[in-house]
Every structure is written in structure tokens, then in C-alpha cells.
Design a protein around this motif. Structure first.
Motif, PDB file in Angstrom:
ATOM      1  N   ARG A 215       0.362   4.979 -10.722  1.00  0.00           N
ATOM      2  CA  ARG A 215       0.779   3.586 -10.641  1.00  0.00           C
ATOM      3  C   ARG A 215       1.224   3.057 -11.997  1.00  0.00           C
ATOM      4  O   ARG A 215       2.234   2.351 -12.105  1.00  0.00           O
ATOM      5  CB  ARG A 215      -0.356   2.712 -10.084  1.00  0.00           C
ATOM      6  CG  ARG A 215      -0.717   3.030  -8.641  1.00  0.00           C
ATOM      7  CD  ARG A 215      -1.432   1.865  -7.967  1.00  0.00           C
ATOM      8  NE  ARG A 215      -2.656   1.506  -8.648  1.00  0.00           N
ATOM      9  CZ  ARG A 215      -3.859   2.006  -8.368  1.00  0.00           C
ATOM     10  NH1 ARG A 215      -3.980   2.937  -7.414  1.00  0.00           N
ATOM     11  NH2 ARG A 215      -4.933   1.596  -9.024  1.00  0.00           N
TER      12      ARG A 215
ATOM     13  N   PHE B  17      -0.242   1.113  -3.848  1.00  0.00           N
ATOM     14  CA  PHE B  17      -1.693   1.253  -3.917  1.00  0.00           C
ATOM     15  C   PHE B  17      -2.209   2.593  -3.388  1.00  0.00           C
ATOM     16  O   PHE B  17      -3.341   2.986  -3.701  1.00  0.00           O
ATOM     17  CB  PHE B  17      -2.374   0.105  -3.159  1.00  0.00           C
ATOM     18  CG  PHE B  17      -2.306  -1.201  -3.882  1.00  0.00           C
ATOM     19  CD1 PHE B  17      -3.094  -1.439  -4.991  1.00  0.00           C
ATOM     20  CD2 PHE B  17      -1.440  -2.196  -3.458  1.00  0.00           C
ATOM     21  CE1 PHE B  17      -3.029  -2.645  -5.669  1.00  0.00           C
ATOM     22  CE2 PHE B  17      -1.367  -3.409  -4.126  1.00  0.00           C
ATOM     23  CZ  PHE B  17      -2.158  -3.632  -5.238  1.00  0.00           C
ATOM     24  N   ARG B  18      -1.437   3.320  -2.624  1.00  0.00           N
ATOM     25  CA  ARG B  18      -1.921   4.599  -2.108  1.00  0.00           C
ATOM     26  C   ARG B  18      -1.922   5.688  -3.178  1.00  0.00           C
ATOM     27  O   ARG B  18      -2.498   6.755  -2.998  1.00  0.00           O
ATOM     28  CB  ARG B  18      -1.091   5.041  -0.903  1.00  0.00           C
ATOM     29  CG  ARG B  18       0.332   5.441  -1.200  1.00  0.00           C
ATOM     30  CD  ARG B  18       1.098   5.718   0.090  1.00  0.00           C
ATOM     31  NE  ARG B  18       2.478   6.115  -0.145  1.00  0.00           N
ATOM     32  CZ  ARG B  18       2.883   7.372  -0.263  1.00  0.00           C
ATOM     33  NH1 ARG B  18       1.999   8.368  -0.171  1.00  0.00           N
ATOM     34  NH2 ARG B  18       4.161   7.656  -0.462  1.00  0.00           N
ATOM     35  N   PHE B  19      -1.285   5.416  -4.311  1.00  0.00           N
ATOM     36  CA  PHE B  19      -1.235   6.386  -5.403  1.00  0.00           C
ATOM     37  C   PHE B  19      -2.391   6.151  -6.376  1.00  0.00           C
ATOM     38  O   PHE B  19      -2.990   5.069  -6.413  1.00  0.00           O
ATOM     39  CB  PHE B  19       0.096   6.273  -6.155  1.00  0.00           C
ATOM     40  CG  PHE B  19       1.298   6.543  -5.301  1.00  0.00           C
ATOM     41  CD1 PHE B  19       1.626   7.843  -4.934  1.00  0.00           C
ATOM     42  CD2 PHE B  19       2.088   5.494  -4.845  1.00  0.00           C
ATOM     43  CE1 PHE B  19       2.738   8.088  -4.142  1.00  0.00           C
ATOM     44  CE2 PHE B  19       3.195   5.741  -4.060  1.00  0.00           C
ATOM     45  CZ  PHE B  19       3.526   7.041  -3.691  1.00  0.00           C
TER      46      PHE B  19
ATOM     47  N   TYR C 103       0.827  -1.206   0.000  1.00  0.00           N
ATOM     48  CA  TYR C 103       0.000   0.000   0.000  1.00  0.00           C
ATOM     49  C   TYR C 103       0.865   1.261   0.000  1.00  0.00           C
ATOM     50  O   TYR C 103       0.593   2.210  -0.746  1.00  0.00           O
ATOM     51  CB  TYR C 103      -0.917   0.004   1.221  1.00  0.00           C
ATOM     52  CG  TYR C 103      -1.711   1.286   1.357  1.00  0.00           C
ATOM     53  CD1 TYR C 103      -2.848   1.500   0.587  1.00  0.00           C
ATOM     54  CD2 TYR C 103      -1.298   2.280   2.246  1.00  0.00           C
ATOM     55  CE1 TYR C 103      -3.560   2.690   0.692  1.00  0.00           C
ATOM     56  CE2 TYR C 103      -2.008   3.468   2.358  1.00  0.00           C
ATOM     57  CZ  TYR C 103      -3.137   3.671   1.576  1.00  0.00           C
ATOM     58  OH  TYR C 103      -3.829   4.856   1.670  1.00  0.00           O
ATOM     59  N   SER C 104       1.903   1.264   0.826  1.00  0.00           N
ATOM     60  CA  SER C 104       2.721   2.471   0.972  1.00  0.00           C
ATOM     61  C   SER C 104       3.519   2.811  -0.283  1.00  0.00           C
ATOM     62  O   SER C 104       3.755   3.985  -0.580  1.00  0.00           O
ATOM     63  CB  SER C 104       3.668   2.327   2.168  1.00  0.00           C
ATOM     64  OG  SER C 104       4.587   1.272   1.937  1.00  0.00           O
TER      65      SER C 104
END
Length: 412
Positions: free
Chosen positions: A133, A126-128, A122-123
Motif C-alpha cells: 500500500r 486495503f486487501r494488500f 478494499y479491492s
């Protein structure tokens, strides 16, 4: 639109994944016995299906470009299988060798690396947003990865290999416990489990060297062809999965399982999961001589050892005594495990038959089977250990009146 998605190396990865998925489906649909074991094996096979897909989506020349544009959310998802396969293999191993195995709270600690990987994914990804991505994936290069990232991959492979070693230790401990519960262990087959674990160790050991090769090439400038090593690994995995699938067709449940025990420092294989105080109390309890006498008397009068499949559970039930009490008495009073204890009486019975005129017409093999042994190797081994000579030599000396027995007796 003409796009080359797969080359021959990619097809091998795809076929490996397909085999694992098909094998898992067959287990869930066709196998009804040992449901827990089948579910765990299916879960392990699912991780083995995800890993080649992760390799394909990350490094497949044509397929990667298609995946970046079409399914960017799948990146990092398949990678969770690397962290999950070790714990699942350990649980599967335990489910086969321990009776009524169930996952416990402590087992969930093995999921911590999986959760940490999810946080990491995630860090860094996936947080973008999706556009970001996709850009990250298009700019990706194995050679551009940091030493920290490569070290993380190396740690992952070490952890996977460590779980394989752990599984082998579980099998070794179970083999020791078998001698405390079974009088004949020749037909208890660990072959399937050992094939799976050793194959797993071969693959993961190679993965450790592959990651070292990548780090040496990228960060130390050494001339190491890690690509060939990676391709070799893919083909070996494909062959091992194929062999495992074929081997499983003749696989059946090994046995009902041993009683699960936890290691302790008493020199015995272990004791069931209990509080430390209870285990210490059991160790200190003196053996009841009346119970020891009852066991010895029953063995001599009823001769249950003549049954080849006699187990500790069966003997305890016939004596109307707790299983643990009988096991503790045999181990501490008679100074033998159950396997040695029962086979001692079988040897004594065989000695009598080998010297009795009424049995003169019987072959040694017939006497061996009549006394409860299943294999000649075990019979000869025990006979020579306890008597000091082979059965044929013992019979020959008995005929000439020159028998000299080794003084090995059960304590009364």
C-alpha cells in the motif's frame, strides 16, 4: 526534524475541517431541541470535515508524504464522506420540514453507494499488505489515473449534485404543503435550510466542472488549469462554511413541521405514505356535505380565522373531526387549500369592517391585524384577488356608495 507539512492552501483545508468539527460539537452539546435534526446536521458537518482532510491527505504536497509514511491506513477512509454527504443532507432536510421524521428502511438504500465504495476501496487498496500500500501511494499520480477511475469520480460528483437538487425539491414540496396546514406562512422561515442547500449545490456544481476539467486535461490533452479550479473550490468551501457557522448563531427551529407526504399524480402536493389502494379509496370518497356545512357554520359563527396562528390541526381539533377529513373537505368541496380558505374569511371580515361606520376611525393596518393577517403584502394580495381592488380603493368607493365587488364566494 524540519519538515514542511503545510502551505497556506493546506491550512485552509485544515481550518475548514476544524470549523466543521467544532460546529458539529456545538450542535451536540448546546442544542437540545429537535434532537434528530441536530444529530443529522452534525453528521453532515462530519462529512464536510472529512472531505477537506481527504483532499489534504491525497494532494497536500508536504502532508501527503508524511501521511504515506505515518498513517497509510487513513487513505481511502475519508473518501467515504463524498458518498455519504448527499444522503445525510437529504435526511437532515426532511427532518426539518416533516413532523416527527424518522429514518425508514427505504432510506437505507441511499447507503448502497457508500457500501460499493467500501468494496472498491478494499479491492484496490486495503486487501494488500502495508508495504504494498505504501508503494502504491508513493507511485500515485493524478495524471496516471485511468479514464475509468476519473469517470468514477465524475459520477460521484454528479450524484452529490443530484442529492442537492433533490433537497431543493423537498423544500419546494413542503412549501406547497404549508398552504394546506397553516393560515399564515410568512413567519415560517426556510432561509437557513436554503442557504445550506444552495451553498452545497454551488460547491458540488463546481466539483462537477473540476472533474470535467481533470478528464479533459489528462485524457484529451486540453490545456485546462484544473489546479487553480481546485484551489478556488477549497477557498470557496472555507468561506461558505464560515458563513454557515455565523448564520446558524441566529437560527432557531422553524416550525413544528408539516405532515410527511408522498407524491401522487392527483394534482395535490401528495399524500401520506400508505398503500396505493388506500390512497385511491380516499380519492374516490365523496365529500360529506354535512361536514362541509359544519365547517362553514363554525367559521362564520366562531370566527377562528381571526387568530393569526390558526392551523389545520387546531381547526380540526375544535371541530372534533379528523385532520385529514377537514383537509379533504376544504380541498375538494371548497376548492381551496387551507391557506386560501382561511384567508377568504379574513377578507370577508375585512370588507365588513372597511364599510362599517363603527370602524371608520380604524386604519387599514389596524383592520388588517384585527382580521388575522400578519403582513400587509398578503392582505393586499388576497384582497385584490378576491375583491378586484385594493383595500383603500374599496373603502373609498364604499364611502361614495360605488362599491362593485367581485363575485367570489365559498361553496356551501
Amino acid at each position: 526534524m524540519d519538515i514542511l507539512l503545510f502551505n497556506i492552501h493546506d491550512v485552509v483545508l485544515f481550518m475548514t475541517s476544524y470549523q466543521c468539527l467544532l460546529f458539529a460539537l456545538l450542535l451536540l452539546v448546546l442544542r437540545r431541541e429537535r434532537r434528530t435534526s441536530n444529530l443529522l446536521l452534525a453528521a453532515f458537518l462530519l462529512t464536510q470535515a472529512m472531505i477537506p482532510m481527504d483532499t489534504l491527505i491525497s494532494y497536500g504536497a508536504g502532508f501527503r508524504q508524511w501521511a504515506v509514511q505515518t498513517v497509510p491506513n487513513l487513505f481511502y477512509v475519508f473518501g467515504s464522506a463524498y458518498w455519504l454527504e448527499g444522503p445525510v443532507l437529504l435526511w437532515y432536510t426532511r427532518s426539518l420540514i416533516y413532523r416527527d421524521y424518522r429514518l425508514r428502511r427505504g432510506d437505507l438504500l441511499f447507503m448502497v453507494p457508500v457500501l460499493l465504495y467500501a468494496v472498491y476501496a478494499y479491492s484496490v487498496y486495503f486487501r494488500f499488505g502495508e508495504t504494498t500500500r505504501v508503494g502504491m501511494l508513493q507511485d500515485y499520480s493524478l495524471l496516471g489515473e485511468s479514464l475509468i477511475t476519473h469517470s468514477l469520480g465524475f459520477t460521484r460528483e454528479i450524484l452529490r449534485f443530484a442529492f442537492g437538487v433533490w433537497c431543493l425539491l423537498e423544500v419546494r414540496n413542503a412549501r406547497r404543503q404549508l398552504r394546506d396546514s397553516y393560515s399564515n406562512i410568512e413567519k415560517i422561515d426556510f432561509t437557513w435550510l436554503q442557504v445550506l442547500i444552495v451553498g452545497f449545490l454551488v460547491i458540488r456544481g463546481w466539483a462537477v466542472f473540476l472533474n470535467l476539467a481533470i478528464m479533459a486535461s489528462v485524457h484529451l490533452g486540453m490545456d485546462v488549469d484544473y489546479r487553480i479550479m481546485g484551489l478556488t473550490s477549497n477557498y470557496v468551501v472555507f468561506l461558505l462554511i464560515s458563513a454557515m457557522t455565523f448564520f446558524s448563531l441566529s437560527y432557531s427551529s422553524m416550525f413544528e413541521g408539516v405532515e410527511r407526504r408522498a407524491p401522487q399524480g392527483t394534482g395535490h402536493p401528495g399524500a401520506e405514505h400508505e398503500s396505493g389502494d388506500k390512497r385511491e379509496e380516499q380519492i374516490r370518497v365523496a365529500v360529506d356535505s354535512a361536514i362541509a356545512a359544519k365547517i362553514a357554520s363554525y367559521m362564520l359563527k366562531e370566527k377562528p380565522f381571526l387568530e393569526p396562528s390558526l392551523t389545520l390541526e387546531q381547526l380540526s381539533s375544535r371541530l372534533d373531526l379528523p385532520r385529514r377529513t377537514v383537509s379533504n373537505t376544504i380541498n375538494r368541496h371548497f376548492k381551496r387549500n387551507f391557506f386560501e380558505f382561511v384567508n377568504y374569511y379574513r377578507i370577508e371580515e375585512a370588507k365588513g369592517k372597511l364599510t362599517a361606520p363603527a370602524s371608520a376611525h380604524q386604519t387599514i393596518m389596524e383592520i388588517m391585524l384585527a382580521c388575522g393577517f400578519n403582513t400587509k403584502a398578503t392582505f393586499n394580495s388576497f384582497f385584490k384577488k378576491l375583491v378586484g381592488m385594493t383595500p383603500s380603493e374599496y373603502r373609498r368607493r364604499a364611502v361614495t356608495g360605488k362599491v362593485e365587488e367581485a363575485a367570489v364566494s365559498v361553496q356551501n
